[in-house]
Every structure is written in structure tokens, then in C-alpha cells.
Design a protein around this motif. Structure first.
Motif, PDB file in Angstrom:
ATOM      1  N   GLU A  79       0.843  -1.195   0.000  1.00  0.00           N
ATOM      2  CA  GLU A  79       0.000   0.000   0.000  1.00  0.00           C
ATOM      3  C   GLU A  79       0.874   1.238   0.000  1.00  0.00           C
ATOM      4  O   GLU A  79       1.888   1.309   0.705  1.00  0.00           O
ATOM      5  N   ASP A  80       0.527   2.227  -0.825  1.00  0.00           N
ATOM      6  CA  ASP A  80       1.124   3.551  -0.733  1.00  0.00           C
ATOM      7  C   ASP A  80       0.004   4.581  -0.880  1.00  0.00           C
ATOM      8  O   ASP A  80      -1.172   4.236  -0.762  1.00  0.00           O
ATOM      9  N   GLU A  81       0.348   5.832  -1.134  1.00  0.00           N
ATOM     10  CA  GLU A  81      -0.672   6.880  -1.221  1.00  0.00           C
ATOM     11  C   GLU A  81      -1.540   6.736  -2.469  1.00  0.00           C
ATOM     12  O   GLU A  81      -2.674   7.231  -2.515  1.00  0.00           O
ATOM     13  N   HIS A  82      -1.032   6.063  -3.503  1.00  0.00           N
ATOM     14  CA  HIS A  82      -1.722   5.992  -4.793  1.00  0.00           C
ATOM     15  C   HIS A  82      -2.558   4.725  -4.965  1.00  0.00           C
ATOM     16  O   HIS A  82      -3.651   4.756  -5.539  1.00  0.00           O
ATOM     17  N   LEU A  83      -2.027   3.600  -4.506  1.00  0.00           N
ATOM     18  CA  LEU A  83      -2.644   2.309  -4.829  1.00  0.00           C
ATOM     19  C   LEU A  83      -2.364   1.285  -3.737  1.00  0.00           C
ATOM     20  O   LEU A  83      -1.579   1.525  -2.819  1.00  0.00           O
ATOM     21  N   ALA A  84      -3.014   0.153  -3.872  1.00  0.00           N
ATOM     22  CA  ALA A  84      -2.804  -0.951  -2.936  1.00  0.00           C
ATOM     23  C   ALA A  84      -2.980  -2.265  -3.688  1.00  0.00           C
ATOM     24  O   ALA A  84      -3.661  -2.324  -4.721  1.00  0.00           O
ATOM     25  N   LEU A  85      -2.356  -3.301  -3.171  1.00  0.00           N
ATOM     26  CA  LEU A  85      -2.564  -4.661  -3.653  1.00  0.00           C
ATOM     27  C   LEU A  85      -3.006  -5.499  -2.473  1.00  0.00           C
ATOM     28  O   LEU A  85      -2.359  -5.491  -1.419  1.00  0.00           O
ATOM     29  N   ILE A  86      -4.125  -6.194  -2.637  1.00  0.00           N
ATOM     30  CA  ILE A  86      -4.687  -6.972  -1.538  1.00  0.00           C
ATOM     31  C   ILE A  86      -4.911  -8.409  -1.982  1.00  0.00           C
ATOM     32  O   ILE A  86      -4.946  -8.719  -3.176  1.00  0.00           O
ATOM     33  N   HIS A  87      -5.045  -9.291  -1.001  1.00  0.00           N
ATOM     34  CA  HIS A  87      -5.387 -10.686  -1.277  1.00  0.00           C
ATOM     35  C   HIS A  87      -6.903 -10.828  -1.288  1.00  0.00           C
ATOM     36  O   HIS A  87      -7.572 -10.463  -0.320  1.00  0.00           O
ATOM     37  N   LYS A  88      -7.430 -11.348  -2.392  1.00  0.00           N
ATOM     38  CA  LYS A  88      -8.864 -11.631  -2.461  1.00  0.00           C
ATOM     39  C   LYS A  88      -9.112 -13.084  -2.072  1.00  0.00           C
ATOM     40  O   LYS A  88      -8.599 -13.994  -2.716  1.00  0.00           O
ATOM     41  N   PRO A  89      -9.905 -13.312  -1.036  1.00  0.00           N
ATOM     42  CA  PRO A  89     -10.261 -14.696  -0.684  1.00  0.00           C
ATOM     43  C   PRO A  89     -11.317 -15.237  -1.653  1.00  0.00           C
ATOM     44  O   PRO A  89     -11.951 -14.478  -2.403  1.00  0.00           O
ATOM     45  N   ALA A  90     -11.514 -16.531  -1.615  1.00  0.00           N
ATOM     46  CA  ALA A  90     -12.606 -17.142  -2.375  1.00  0.00           C
ATOM     47  C   ALA A  90     -13.930 -16.818  -1.697  1.00  0.00           C
ATOM     48  O   ALA A  90     -13.982 -16.486  -0.511  1.00  0.00           O
ATOM     49  N   GLY A  91     -15.003 -16.886  -2.471  1.00  0.00           N
ATOM     50  CA  GLY A  91     -16.330 -16.753  -1.888  1.00  0.00           C
ATOM     51  C   GLY A  91     -16.802 -15.339  -1.644  1.00  0.00           C
ATOM     52  O   GLY A  91     -17.681 -15.117  -0.814  1.00  0.00           O
ATOM     53  N   ILE A  92     -16.228 -14.372  -2.369  1.00  0.00           N
ATOM     54  CA  ILE A  92     -16.689 -12.988  -2.258  1.00  0.00           C
ATOM     55  C   ILE A  92     -16.526 -12.316  -3.612  1.00  0.00           C
ATOM     56  O   ILE A  92     -15.540 -12.542  -4.318  1.00  0.00           O
ATOM     57  N   LEU A  93     -17.510 -11.499  -3.992  1.00  0.00           N
ATOM     58  CA  LEU A  93     -17.436 -10.751  -5.240  1.00  0.00           C
ATOM     59  C   LEU A  93     -16.483  -9.572  -5.087  1.00  0.00           C
ATOM     60  O   LEU A  93     -16.350  -9.003  -3.999  1.00  0.00           O
ATOM     61  N   VAL A  94     -15.843  -9.181  -6.177  1.00  0.00           N
ATOM     62  CA  VAL A  94     -14.976  -8.003  -6.147  1.00  0.00           C
ATOM     63  C   VAL A  94     -15.818  -6.740  -6.031  1.00  0.00           C
ATOM     64  O   VAL A  94     -15.522  -5.845  -5.241  1.00  0.00           O
TER      65      VAL A  94
END
Length: 283
Positions: A79-94
Motif C-alpha cells: 500500500e502507498d498513497e496511490h494504490l494498494a494490492l490486496i489478497h482476495k479470498p474465495a467466496g466474495i465478489l470483487v
């Protein structure tokens, strides 16, 4: 107050995520249609352009202004001020019209950006409901636009890992099967294979999609007779695996940070269920 912009942009593009009550593009269009938004005190429409310096306001009926925040913990990989990368688990819509979505959970999991055009964090691409893995998120209006353009220009390299069923004739190759009458292409490489009493053979496969069609990887692998383990939509009758989900994981993203110029390559570790197969075949 809208900061200075390099060029005019339609409000329905610029305004995504500005207001907590209308976090998506579809919600923004509905708010414009219902005349809830003004620009410099003038009712805005889908034809309104933003040049920079405007005052944008949202006025909605009080009964719609409810605090219904989703409580859902997410793993933040970067994560920084502009963007982030996260882990998406199974079983949830984006994202979408459902209450339980990654988009609705981002605010509570990410730090607010301190930049002038900070907005509600938004995913800039999609992963299927059952797919796990790395998801890229924009935290400012300019970042969301820049990242969307990168995906449109195909300058983001995506790598997936999956488990396929059956003996694959080739260790690597390219699948070019049109999806919805649109050109689509996926490269694959077999990393490891193990024998399976039930499935004959299971293969740990690396995938690099060159296009981004809906269910592309699942459809492409099914088309060559090697569907993804756990795929109930495109699997082979009699060879469906219940209770363990879909074995498809968005493993990595490579891209150039649109504001720092840094080349990013970030991985999201494989789910434990992948590793169990190639340590000991349990099926």
C-alpha cells in the motif's frame, strides 16, 4: 474542490468513488439520473465535463444516507498513497450490487490517501467469485484512471496458478479460443504433475492470459479437455470435486507504477490446498 486536471473528463468517469454512498460507476450513473449531483451548484448530467476547479456536491434523501459498512478483514500485500494490492479470498465478489464485496470492505482495510484527489478505494480489475489471489486497487481518482488505462492497454502482466485434470499432451502451449466472438489468448506451462486414482493425473499449471475475457482461463482449459479442479461450471461430469472450491489463484502482477515509475512484481502465496496435492495426492 476538484484539483487541476491535465484535460477535461466526463463527470461519470471522474466521479467514481468520490462519495461513500455511490462507490461504483453504476451507482454514479443512477445518482446523475436522479439529479442528486451538482457541479458549481448546477444539476449535473452524464454529459457534464470536469475541467478542474469545480465544486461537486451530492444531495440525497436522508433515508438513503445510512451507515451500513461491511465489516470484513482483508490481507493487504502492499500500500502507498496511490494504490494498494490486496489478497482476495474465495467466496466474495470483487464489486457489484451485493453488500458483501471487496469494494465495500476496502475503506476499513486501507489507510486513507493524503493526496488532493484521494477517493474511496476501488478495485481496477476483477477476479471471479471463487478465484483467490492478488487484486490491484486505486486510492485516488488519478490513480484509478491511470490503472484502468494500463489494463486497457494490456501493460499489466498477470500470472495465475491452477490445477488441471488429466494427462496433458504438451508441457506448454497457447490456447486461442474466441470467447463471446472476441479474440482471446492464454499461455500455459505445466510446472508439475502427479498421478491421481480418481482424476488420472493432476497438473500444477502456470497461466498467463493475454486478454481478459470473462471466465477466460476456465473456458480455455476446458476447451482442451483439461478443466480446472473444482470447476463446477466447466468441469467434466463425474470428475467434479466438492467442498474444496476452485483451484485457480491469481498469483502475481507485474506493472510499472504510474506515479513513481518503479517496476512492480508482487506475488500472492499459493493457497495451502495447492501444496497438499503436490506433496501427497489425496484423491
Amino acid at each position: 474542490m476538484v484539483p487541476a486536471l491535465p484535460s477535461p473528463i466526463r463527470l461519470q468517469e471522474y466521479g467514481v468513488g468520490i462519495f461513500s454512498l455511490i462507490p461504483t460507476k453504476s451507482a454514479l450513473k443512477k445518482a446523475l439520473k436522479k439529479r442528486y449531483i451538482t457541479v458549481n451548484d448546477m444539476t449535473a448530467t452524464s454529459a457534464t465535463f470536469i475541467n478542474g476547479g469545480e465544486s461537486i456536491k451530492l444531495t440525497m434523501p436522508k433515508d438513503l444516507d445510512q451507515d451500513n459498512r461491511l465489516v470484513y478483514a482483508l490481507e493487504v500485500l502492499f500500500e502507498d498513497e496511490h494504490l494498494a494490492l490486496i489478497h482476495k479470498p474465495a467466496g466474495i465478489l470483487v464489486s457489484g450490487n451485493s453488500f458483501k464485496t471487496i469494494a465495500n470492505a476496502l475503506n476499513q482495510n486501507l489507510k486513507p490517501s493524503k493526496l488532493p484527489d484521494a477517493t474511496i478505494p476501488q478495485p481496477v480489475h476483477r477476479l471471479d467469485y471463487a478465484t483467490t489471489g492478488i487484486l490491484l486497487v486505486g486510492k485516488t481518482s488519478s490513480s484509478i484512471r491511470a490503472l484502468n488505462k494500463m489494463f486497457a492497454d494490456k501493460t499489466v502482466e498477470k500470472t495465475y496458478h491452477t490445477v488441471t485434470i488429466g494427462t496433458m499432451a504438451n508441457d506448454s502451449g497457447t490456447i486461442s479460443l474466441a470467447i463471446d466472438d472476441k479474440e482471446s489468448q492464454s499461455d500455459y506451462k505445466v510446472i508439475e504433475s502427479v498421478s491421481s486414482v480418481r482424476f488420472g493425473q493432476l497438473n500444477w499449471v502456470e497461466l498467463k492470459p493475454k486478454t481478459g475475457r470473462r471466465h477466460q482461463l476456465r473456458k480455455h482449459l476446458a476447451s482442451i479437455g483439461h478443466p480446472i479442479l473444482g470447476d463446477k461450471d466447466y468441469g467434466i461430469e463425474g470428475l467434479l470435486l466438492n467442498g474444496k472450491g476452485l483451484y485457480l489463484h491469481a498469483f502475481s502482477l507485474r506493472f510499472i507504477h504510474p506515479f513513481t515509475g518503479e517496476t512492480f512484481l508482487l506475488n500472492d502465496k499459493l493457497p495451502k490446498k495447492f501444496k497438499k496435492i503436490f506433496i501427497q495426492d489425496q484423491w
